[in-house]
Scaffold this motif. Structure first.
Motif, PDB file in Angstrom:
ATOM      1  N   ALA A  84       0.837  -1.204   0.000  1.00  0.00           N
ATOM      2  CA  ALA A  84       0.000   0.000   0.000  1.00  0.00           C
ATOM      3  C   ALA A  84       0.873   1.256   0.000  1.00  0.00           C
ATOM      4  N   ILE A  85       1.937   1.246   0.793  1.00  0.00           N
ATOM      5  CA  ILE A  85       2.824   2.411   0.871  1.00  0.00           C
ATOM      6  C   ILE A  85       3.581   2.608  -0.443  1.00  0.00           C
ATOM      7  N   ARG A  86       4.014   1.512  -1.055  1.00  0.00           N
ATOM      8  CA  ARG A  86       4.691   1.630  -2.359  1.00  0.00           C
ATOM      9  C   ARG A  86       3.747   2.230  -3.405  1.00  0.00           C
ATOM     10  N   ASN A  87       2.489   1.817  -3.356  1.00  0.00           N
ATOM     11  CA  ASN A  87       1.507   2.341  -4.315  1.00  0.00           C
ATOM     12  C   ASN A  87       1.256   3.832  -4.096  1.00  0.00           C
ATOM     13  N   ILE A  88       1.266   4.248  -2.832  1.00  0.00           N
ATOM     14  CA  ILE A  88       1.094   5.673  -2.516  1.00  0.00           C
ATOM     15  C   ILE A  88       2.275   6.468  -3.072  1.00  0.00           C
ATOM     16  N   ARG A  89       3.479   5.927  -2.898  1.00  0.00           N
ATOM     17  CA  ARG A  89       4.683   6.575  -3.437  1.00  0.00           C
ATOM     18  C   ARG A  89       4.597   6.678  -4.962  1.00  0.00           C
ATOM     19  N   ARG A  90       4.175   5.591  -5.599  1.00  0.00           N
ATOM     20  CA  ARG A  90       4.050   5.576  -7.062  1.00  0.00           C
ATOM     21  C   ARG A  90       3.080   6.653  -7.542  1.00  0.00           C
ATOM     22  N   ASP A  91       1.938   6.772  -6.873  1.00  0.00           N
ATOM     23  CA  ASP A  91       0.937   7.763  -7.275  1.00  0.00           C
ATOM     24  C   ASP A  91       1.457   9.188  -7.088  1.00  0.00           C
ATOM     25  N   ALA A  92       2.222   9.412  -6.017  1.00  0.00           N
ATOM     26  CA  ALA A  92       2.780  10.748  -5.780  1.00  0.00           C
ATOM     27  C   ALA A  92       3.785  11.110  -6.869  1.00  0.00           C
ATOM     28  N   ILE A  93       4.608  10.148  -7.262  1.00  0.00           N
ATOM     29  CA  ILE A  93       5.593  10.407  -8.323  1.00  0.00           C
ATOM     30  C   ILE A  93       4.885  10.688  -9.646  1.00  0.00           C
ATOM     31  N   LYS A  94       3.787   9.987  -9.907  1.00  0.00           N
ATOM     32  CA  LYS A  94       2.998  10.268 -11.113  1.00  0.00           C
ATOM     33  C   LYS A  94       2.480  11.704 -11.091  1.00  0.00           C
ATOM     34  N   ALA A  95       2.093  12.164  -9.903  1.00  0.00           N
ATOM     35  CA  ALA A  95       1.597  13.537  -9.773  1.00  0.00           C
ATOM     36  C   ALA A  95       2.725  14.538 -10.035  1.00  0.00           C
ATOM     37  N   TYR A  96       3.945  14.214  -9.566  1.00  0.00           N
ATOM     38  CA  TYR A  96       5.098  15.077  -9.857  1.00  0.00           C
ATOM     39  C   TYR A  96       5.385  15.093 -11.359  1.00  0.00           C
ATOM     40  N   ASP A  97       5.317  13.917 -11.976  1.00  0.00           N
ATOM     41  CA  ASP A  97       5.564  13.830 -13.421  1.00  0.00           C
ATOM     42  C   ASP A  97       4.556  14.678 -14.200  1.00  0.00           C
ATOM     43  N   LYS A  98       3.334  14.703 -13.706  1.00  0.00           N
ATOM     44  CA  LYS A  98       2.291  15.504 -14.361  1.00  0.00           C
ATOM     45  C   LYS A  98       2.655  16.990 -14.302  1.00  0.00           C
ATOM     46  N   LEU A  99       3.167  17.429 -13.154  1.00  0.00           N
ATOM     47  CA  LEU A  99       3.585  18.827 -13.027  1.00  0.00           C
ATOM     48  C   LEU A  99       4.755  19.133 -13.959  1.00  0.00           C
ATOM     49  N   GLN A 100       5.624  18.148 -14.159  1.00  0.00           N
ATOM     50  CA  GLN A 100       6.743  18.347 -15.085  1.00  0.00           C
ATOM     51  C   GLN A 100       6.234  18.505 -16.517  1.00  0.00           C
ATOM     52  N   LYS A 101       5.262  17.667 -16.895  1.00  0.00           N
ATOM     53  CA  LYS A 101       4.699  17.758 -18.247  1.00  0.00           C
ATOM     54  C   LYS A 101       4.000  19.089 -18.463  1.00  0.00           C
ATOM     55  N   GLU A 102       3.481  19.657 -17.380  1.00  0.00           N
ATOM     56  CA  GLU A 102       2.807  20.954 -17.467  1.00  0.00           C
ATOM     57  C   GLU A 102       3.803  22.110 -17.364  1.00  0.00           C
ATOM     58  N   LYS A 103       5.105  21.766 -17.368  1.00  0.00           N
ATOM     59  CA  LYS A 103       6.183  22.760 -17.319  1.00  0.00           C
ATOM     60  C   LYS A 103       6.225  23.511 -15.993  1.00  0.00           C
ATOM     61  N   LYS A 104       5.658  22.926 -14.950  1.00  0.00           N
ATOM     62  CA  LYS A 104       5.670  23.571 -13.638  1.00  0.00           C
ATOM     63  C   LYS A 104       6.862  23.119 -12.800  1.00  0.00           C
ATOM     64  N   LEU A 105       7.409  21.964 -13.156  1.00  0.00           N
ATOM     65  CA  LEU A 105       8.598  21.449 -12.480  1.00  0.00           C
ATOM     66  C   LEU A 105       9.602  21.005 -13.527  1.00  0.00           C
ATOM     67  N   SER A 106      10.872  21.145 -13.198  1.00  0.00           N
ATOM     68  CA  SER A 106      11.913  20.657 -14.099  1.00  0.00           C
ATOM     69  C   SER A 106      12.185  19.187 -13.802  1.00  0.00           C
ATOM     70  N   GLU A 107      12.935  18.556 -14.669  1.00  0.00           N
ATOM     71  CA  GLU A 107      13.295  17.152 -14.459  1.00  0.00           C
ATOM     72  C   GLU A 107      14.103  16.992 -13.174  1.00  0.00           C
ATOM     73  N   ASP A 108      14.997  17.957 -12.910  1.00  0.00           N
ATOM     74  CA  ASP A 108      15.801  17.908 -11.681  1.00  0.00           C
ATOM     75  C   ASP A 108      14.920  18.058 -10.443  1.00  0.00           C
ATOM     76  N   ASN A 109      13.903  18.944 -10.547  1.00  0.00           N
ATOM     77  CA  ASN A 109      12.959  19.105  -9.436  1.00  0.00           C
ATOM     78  C   ASN A 109      12.304  17.774  -9.090  1.00  0.00           C
ATOM     79  N   VAL A 110      11.839  17.087 -10.129  1.00  0.00           N
ATOM     80  CA  VAL A 110      11.142  15.817  -9.931  1.00  0.00           C
ATOM     81  C   VAL A 110      12.076  14.776  -9.325  1.00  0.00           C
ATOM     82  N   LYS A 111      13.323  14.760  -9.780  1.00  0.00           N
ATOM     83  CA  LYS A 111      14.294  13.807  -9.224  1.00  0.00           C
ATOM     84  C   LYS A 111      14.522  14.068  -7.737  1.00  0.00           C
TER      85      LYS A 111
END
Length: 215
Positions: free
Chosen positions: A157-184
């Motif tokens: 369950a915790i791994r799945n929560i982490r996965r979903d949060a990273i997907k949300a970060y990736d979405k912000l990157q695609k929207e140009k709100k975060l850089s690749e380094d930010n997401v890392k």
């Protein structure tokens, strides 16, 4: 596709990109913080669920928590046993169940038997007494396996929560709100949080296993 369509299409994409990249720093920080806070909140709830499930695995002593997951079909509706009866521990090896509605005695008794908890309920027409027999060595090992499975469910369950949060970060990157380094960087921070919650599960699992093996 004609030239005007191509030009309009390029203009639309450019406008959309500029709108997305013009989010304020405060708005981006708010979105980022929301993702972090929600992930931590969900991980906390996952830990609480693991602990609740552990409480239902009986040790050598009687505990009302053993019946936490018992649901009784009361007037056609599944309800938690604790909502329709008072449960106490008169001694270390027994539970006393006093229903608020005595007409539910037989139903409660039947439900406890069906739950296969390894206990023996006895209905005297007024209350239900549940005798908790000593755990055998083999039974302790079986319950330890159950605890390990519940712990692993919590980790998944915790791994799945982490996965979903990273997907949300990736979405912000695609929207140009975060850089690749930010997401890392954010993903690395999230992994540290995840590791702490994993250690928490390991800790309460070890504690539960020690309780099981205590004679």
């Amino acid at each position: 596709m004609d030239q005007w369509t191509l030009l309009l299409g390029d203009w639309f994409l450019d406008t959309r990109t500029r709108v997305l990249t013009h989010a304020t720093i405060e708005e981006i920080e708010a979105e980022k913080s929301l993702i972090e806070d929600q992930a931590k909140e969900k991980m906390e709830k996952a830990i609480e669920t693991v602990q609740t499930n552990f409480n239902t695995v009986r040790t050598g002593r009687a505990s009302p928590a053993m019946l936490d997951r018992i649901e009784v079909e009361y007037y056609g509706t599944p309800v938690n046993l604790k909502s329709i009866a008072q449960i106490s521990t008169p001694d270390a090896t027994s539970l006393l169940i006093q229903p608020y509605d005595k007409s539910s005695l037989k139903l409660i008794e039947k439900t406890i038997v069906a739950a296969n908890l390894g206990v023996t309920p006895s209905n005297d027409g007024e209350v239900i007494r549940v005798t908790v027999p000593p755990l055998t060595s083999d039974r302790r090992k079986e319950l330890a396996k159950t605890v390990a499975k519940l712990a692993e469910d919590g980790k998944v369950a915790i791994r799945n929560i982490r996965r979903d949060a990273i997907k949300a970060y990736d979405k912000l990157q695609k929207e140009k709100k975060l850089s690749e380094d930010n997401v890392k960087d954010l993903s690395a921070d999230l992994q540290k949080v995840t590791d702490e919650y994993m250690k928490n599960i390991d800790s309460i699992q070890k504690q539960k296993e020690q309780e099981l093996m205590k004679i």
